[in-house]
Design a protein around this motif. Structure first.
Motif, PDB file in Angstrom:
ATOM      1  N   LEU A   1     -47.427 -22.262  -0.276  1.00 20.16           N
ATOM      2  CA  LEU A   1     -47.804 -23.114   0.437  1.00 20.16           C
ATOM      3  C   LEU A   1     -48.303 -24.563  -0.444  1.00 20.16           C
ATOM      4  O   LEU A   1     -47.851 -25.603   0.039  1.00 20.16           O
ATOM      5  CB  LEU A   1     -49.135 -22.869   1.119  1.00 20.16           C
ATOM      6  CG  LEU A   1     -49.283 -23.446   2.748  1.00 20.16           C
ATOM      7  CD1 LEU A   1     -48.254 -23.203   3.628  1.00 20.16           C
ATOM      8  CD2 LEU A   1     -50.912 -22.903   3.018  1.00 20.16           C
ATOM      9  N   LEU A   2     -48.671 -24.336  -1.509  1.00 22.79           N
ATOM     10  CA  LEU A   2     -49.143 -25.367  -2.588  1.00 22.79           C
ATOM     11  C   LEU A   2     -47.982 -26.226  -2.758  1.00 22.79           C
ATOM     12  O   LEU A   2     -47.828 -27.272  -3.000  1.00 22.79           O
ATOM     13  CB  LEU A   2     -49.596 -24.712  -3.631  1.00 22.79           C
ATOM     14  CG  LEU A   2     -51.238 -24.828  -3.559  1.00 22.79           C
ATOM     15  CD1 LEU A   2     -51.945 -24.040  -4.503  1.00 22.79           C
ATOM     16  CD2 LEU A   2     -51.942 -26.183  -3.638  1.00 22.79           C
TER      17      LEU A   2
ATOM     18  N   PRO B   1     -59.116 -12.089   0.596  1.00 25.52           N
ATOM     19  CA  PRO B   1     -58.362 -13.423   0.898  1.00 25.52           C
ATOM     20  C   PRO B   1     -58.866 -14.356   1.532  1.00 25.52           C
ATOM     21  O   PRO B   1     -60.018 -14.320   2.169  1.00 25.52           O
ATOM     22  CB  PRO B   1     -57.103 -12.454   1.987  1.00 25.52           C
ATOM     23  CG  PRO B   1     -57.551 -11.166   1.905  1.00 25.52           C
ATOM     24  CD  PRO B   1     -59.197 -10.969   1.387  1.00 25.52           C
ATOM     25  N   PRO B   2     -58.361 -15.772   1.608  1.00 27.83           N
ATOM     26  CA  PRO B   2     -58.954 -16.774   2.216  1.00 27.83           C
ATOM     27  C   PRO B   2     -59.341 -16.638   3.914  1.00 27.83           C
ATOM     28  O   PRO B   2     -58.591 -15.964   4.256  1.00 27.83           O
ATOM     29  CB  PRO B   2     -58.009 -17.917   2.088  1.00 27.83           C
ATOM     30  CG  PRO B   2     -56.542 -17.292   1.768  1.00 27.83           C
ATOM     31  CD  PRO B   2     -57.096 -15.925   1.151  1.00 27.83           C
ATOM     32  N   SER B   3     -60.110 -17.379   4.245  1.00 30.00           N
ATOM     33  CA  SER B   3     -60.370 -17.213   5.709  1.00 30.00           C
ATOM     34  C   SER B   3     -59.434 -17.990   6.500  1.00 30.00           C
ATOM     35  O   SER B   3     -58.480 -18.649   5.901  1.00 30.00           O
ATOM     36  CB  SER B   3     -61.835 -17.725   6.173  1.00 30.00           C
ATOM     37  OG  SER B   3     -61.598 -19.139   6.024  1.00 30.00           O
ATOM     38  N   ILE B   4     -59.189 -17.292   7.845  1.00 28.19           N
ATOM     39  CA  ILE B   4     -58.076 -17.897   8.662  1.00 28.19           C
ATOM     40  C   ILE B   4     -58.458 -19.508   8.920  1.00 28.19           C
ATOM     41  O   ILE B   4     -57.229 -20.183   8.930  1.00 28.19           O
ATOM     42  CB  ILE B   4     -58.449 -17.031  10.117  1.00 28.19           C
ATOM     43  CG1 ILE B   4     -58.123 -15.678   9.890  1.00 28.19           C
ATOM     44  CG2 ILE B   4     -57.311 -17.723  11.000  1.00 28.19           C
ATOM     45  CD1 ILE B   4     -56.652 -15.186   9.512  1.00 28.19           C
ATOM     46  N   GLY B   5     -59.524 -19.709   8.996  1.00 27.45           N
ATOM     47  CA  GLY B   5     -59.798 -21.275   9.176  1.00 27.45           C
ATOM     48  C   GLY B   5     -59.122 -22.103   8.146  1.00 27.45           C
ATOM     49  O   GLY B   5     -58.593 -22.942   8.157  1.00 27.45           O
ATOM     50  N   VAL B   6     -59.345 -21.737   6.586  1.00 22.12           N
ATOM     51  CA  VAL B   6     -58.946 -22.348   5.627  1.00 22.12           C
ATOM     52  C   VAL B   6     -57.445 -22.267   5.522  1.00 22.12           C
ATOM     53  O   VAL B   6     -56.782 -23.417   5.270  1.00 22.12           O
ATOM     54  CB  VAL B   6     -59.433 -21.615   4.197  1.00 22.12           C
ATOM     55  CG1 VAL B   6     -58.606 -22.089   3.007  1.00 22.12           C
ATOM     56  CG2 VAL B   6     -61.096 -21.977   3.997  1.00 22.12           C
ATOM     57  N   LEU B   7     -56.676 -20.995   6.126  1.00 22.95           N
ATOM     58  CA  LEU B   7     -55.449 -21.049   6.022  1.00 22.95           C
ATOM     59  C   LEU B   7     -54.920 -21.939   6.909  1.00 22.95           C
ATOM     60  O   LEU B   7     -53.536 -22.671   6.685  1.00 22.95           O
ATOM     61  CB  LEU B   7     -54.937 -19.575   6.227  1.00 22.95           C
ATOM     62  CG  LEU B   7     -53.670 -19.006   5.697  1.00 22.95           C
ATOM     63  CD1 LEU B   7     -53.598 -19.134   4.206  1.00 22.95           C
ATOM     64  CD2 LEU B   7     -53.421 -17.544   6.246  1.00 22.95           C
ATOM     65  N   ALA B   8     -55.408 -21.972   8.334  1.00 19.62           N
ATOM     66  CA  ALA B   8     -54.826 -22.870   9.141  1.00 19.62           C
ATOM     67  C   ALA B   8     -55.053 -24.149   8.692  1.00 19.62           C
ATOM     68  O   ALA B   8     -53.901 -24.960   8.967  1.00 19.62           O
ATOM     69  CB  ALA B   8     -55.701 -22.514  10.410  1.00 19.62           C
ATOM     70  N   ALA B   9     -56.039 -24.710   7.995  1.00 18.94           N
ATOM     71  CA  ALA B   9     -56.149 -26.089   7.608  1.00 18.94           C
ATOM     72  C   ALA B   9     -55.127 -26.205   6.501  1.00 18.94           C
ATOM     73  O   ALA B   9     -54.366 -27.412   6.865  1.00 18.94           O
ATOM     74  CB  ALA B   9     -57.509 -26.187   7.097  1.00 18.94           C
TER      75      ALA B   9
ATOM     76  N   CYS C   1     -52.019 -24.742   6.099  1.00 18.21           N
ATOM     77  CA  CYS C   1     -50.879 -24.719   6.989  1.00 18.21           C
ATOM     78  C   CYS C   1     -50.855 -26.141   7.645  1.00 18.21           C
ATOM     79  O   CYS C   1     -49.618 -26.816   7.643  1.00 18.21           O
ATOM     80  CB  CYS C   1     -50.816 -23.556   7.759  1.00 18.21           C
ATOM     81  SG  CYS C   1     -50.335 -22.179   7.162  1.00 18.21           S
ATOM     82  N   GLY C   2     -51.679 -26.607   8.342  1.00 25.94           N
ATOM     83  CA  GLY C   2     -51.608 -27.815   9.271  1.00 25.94           C
ATOM     84  C   GLY C   2     -51.525 -28.981   8.060  1.00 25.94           C
ATOM     85  O   GLY C   2     -50.490 -29.754   8.708  1.00 25.94           O
ATOM     86  N   LEU C   3     -52.084 -29.308   7.161  1.00 30.28           N
ATOM     87  CA  LEU C   3     -51.839 -30.363   6.285  1.00 30.28           C
ATOM     88  C   LEU C   3     -50.630 -30.085   5.561  1.00 30.28           C
ATOM     89  O   LEU C   3     -49.816 -31.274   5.553  1.00 30.28           O
ATOM     90  CB  LEU C   3     -52.999 -30.177   5.119  1.00 30.28           C
ATOM     91  CG  LEU C   3     -54.366 -30.654   5.460  1.00 30.28           C
ATOM     92  CD1 LEU C   3     -55.270 -30.171   4.384  1.00 30.28           C
ATOM     93  CD2 LEU C   3     -54.272 -32.255   5.460  1.00 30.28           C
TER      94      LEU C   3
END
Lengths: 251, 260
Positions: free
Chosen positions: B149-150, B225-233, B235-237
């Motif tokens: 992702l990065l 693992p990172p939280s879903i919220g962080v992952l979603a943010a 992914c969105g960015l």
């Protein structure tokens, strides 16, 4: 099958008088006034139609700034036509700006590979050609040195050796018949002829009118972005000479 | 999009050899080789630890991994943006000769940066493993998609930075200044919690770098693992950046050569 077809091709681009803007300038000018850095339009090609088919060797002549190199770059796909159609069938190899395209901090060997890949070689296919390229360039142990330290002539030798190690379908050549020192020039001219014998379609630009007559099968004379005359090489070259120096050509 | 990626794949030998040459040139210049690029975050961590341990009460076992992850990720994003500014100019000689997909040139920057990021992460795995004990396998496994992702985010940013720099020649300078300011608005040397309750705490919510930091920090520091919220943010960015970058590439593919 190799084919180049241009139908009423125009190329127009904009240049700024002072190269590029800064963001600061853009914001300030945008707010207060315009046109401190005006845009100029260059109409480089005006309605060029051309059809070159398999087996032909097309020579292009014209004065400086007539649009010859621009036309070649358009054929190679570097410049897109602003209007009109460009159709090319076959793999293109181009020899222009020949001393460009090196990574200065890497040595000659690495650059041979890199430029080979740029020309569509694979690690397998280039391996068989590396020795031949190195030998033709006659650079010997200089190939272990970063290209940064090469002289202009050495760079041209290397570039020419790599560029001509391929077997192109369509070959586009811009003024490379005069590369390197005298010894290398003769070698290069031979190599170009060999390549021309192999390539299925060639378009070349040259100011060396003699070699245009010898090498091409058809010539066009480009003047201010459009074709002024098209025909047999000798005929076009004579008209061109006559136009610029009527007395000398008559003698 | 898919055909674009296949075209990039077809010329992989070319950009891979560019990346290889970049890395080799960079490391040939120094005796330390690879260690050199890791020396900066390591030294900075050491200095900050000594200073902060002196006047703020920090637990070195928490602080060192926190700081080092922050710096390694931050360096990656800065490299993609600042070096990305030069990507089309570095490729100018190729752009002028051969029509290749323009995405190749920022890709060269992004792969180089992701290589350094991976090296940094390897060191981090070691450091956090020693200081905090090994994390769960899931946590380690989550680092792989995060890295991908990065990489995609960094590549898109490099495309945008490179294009901006072609049109506005002061982009790189402005980016450097901007990042210097952003550095202090990003929880790298401090923690998110340190600003909790502060008036300006909301700034961190808006900082686009934060989700990417947490993507790497959570598994390494907290072993999950990172939280879903962080992952979603994140992914969105990334999606926004990818859309902007592909629109830019589509628009510039034919015309960029006129502005170089």
């Amino acid at each position: 099958m190799a084919l180049i077809e241009l139908d009423q091709v125009h190329l127009e681009f904009k240049v700024r008088q002072f190269k590029r803007l800064t963001l600061k300038e853009f914001v300030i000018r945008g707010m207060f006034s315009r046109s401190a850095n005006p845009v100029m339009h260059v109409h480089a090609l005006k309605g060029v139609s051309l059809r070159v088919t398999e087996g032909e060797r097309l020579g292009i002549l014209g004065h400086n700034g007539a649009g010859k190199s621009t036309l070649l770059k358009l054929l190679a796909g570097v410049y897109p036509p602003t209007a009109g159609q460009r159709r090319v069938v076959g793999r293109i190899s181009s020899l222009f700006d020949i001393a460009l395209g090196f990574e200065p901090d890497s040595n000659g060997w690495d650059n041979i590979f890199n430029r080979g890949y740029l020309q569509g070689e694979t690690p397998q296919s280039i391996r068989g050609k590396v020795d031949q390229i190195a030998e033709f360039s006659e650079l010997g142990q200089f190939l272990d040195m970063p290209v940064r330290y090469y002289s202009a002539g050495m760079m041209v030798r290397l570039a020419f050796s790599i560029a001509t190690a391929i077997e192109p379908e369509i070959l586009i050549v811009d003024e490379v018949l005069s590369v390197g020192d005298l010894a290398f020039q003769q070698k290069a001219a031979r190599r170009i002829r060999e390549m021309m014998a192999k390539a299925r379609l060639i378009v070349m630009v040259s100011h060396d009118l003699e070699s245009l007559i010898n090498l091409s099968t058809r010539c066009i004379w480009l003047d201010h972005g459009s074709i002024k005359l098209e025909g047999a090489p000798a005929e076009v070259v004579h008209a061109y000479q006559h136009y610029f120096a009527p007395t000398a050509a008559a003698a | 999009m898919f055909t674009y990626l296949t075209r990039l794949w077809d010329i992989r030998h070319f950009w891979l050899s560019l990346v290889r040459m970049d890395l080799r040139t960079r490391y040939r210049r120094s005796v330390l080789g690879l260690g050199w690029s890791l020396l900066q975050p390591l030294t900075m961590t050491l200095v900050l630890c000594v200073v902060f341990a002196h006047f703020v009460k920090v637990d070195v076992r928490d602080y060192v991994p926190h700081l080092l992850t922050g710096l390694v990720c931050w360096n990656f994003l800065v490299a993609c943006s600042v070096q990305g500014c030069q990507s089309f100019f570095l490729g100018e000689q190729y752009i002028r000769q051969t029509p290749l997909p323009l995405g190749v040139y920022p890709l060269r920057t992004a792969i180089g940066a992701v290589f350094h990021l991976s090296m940094g992460l390897l060191v981090l795995l070691l450091v956090t493993g020693i200081l905090r004990g090994p994390a769960s396998p899931y946590a380690y496994l989550s680092l792989l998609p995060s890295l991908a992702l990065l990489f995609v985010f960094g590549w898109s940013v490099a495309v945008l930075a490179g294009t901006a720099n072609v049109f506005f020649q002061d982009t790189q300078h402005l980016a450097e200044v901007g990042f210097q300011i952003l550095f202090y608005l990003t929880p790298i040397i401090y923690r998110v919690e340190d600003l909790a309750g502060h008036q300006l705490g909301w700034l961190l919510q808006l900082n686009p770098v934060v989700p990417f930091l947490q993507l790497v920090r959570t598994p390494l520091l907290y072993g999950t693992p990172p939280s879903i919220g962080v992952l979603a943010a994140a992914c969105g960015l990334t999606a926004v950046a990818v859309i902007a970058a592909s629109a830019t590439l589509r628009k510039m593919q034919d015309t960029l050569v006129f502005y170089l």
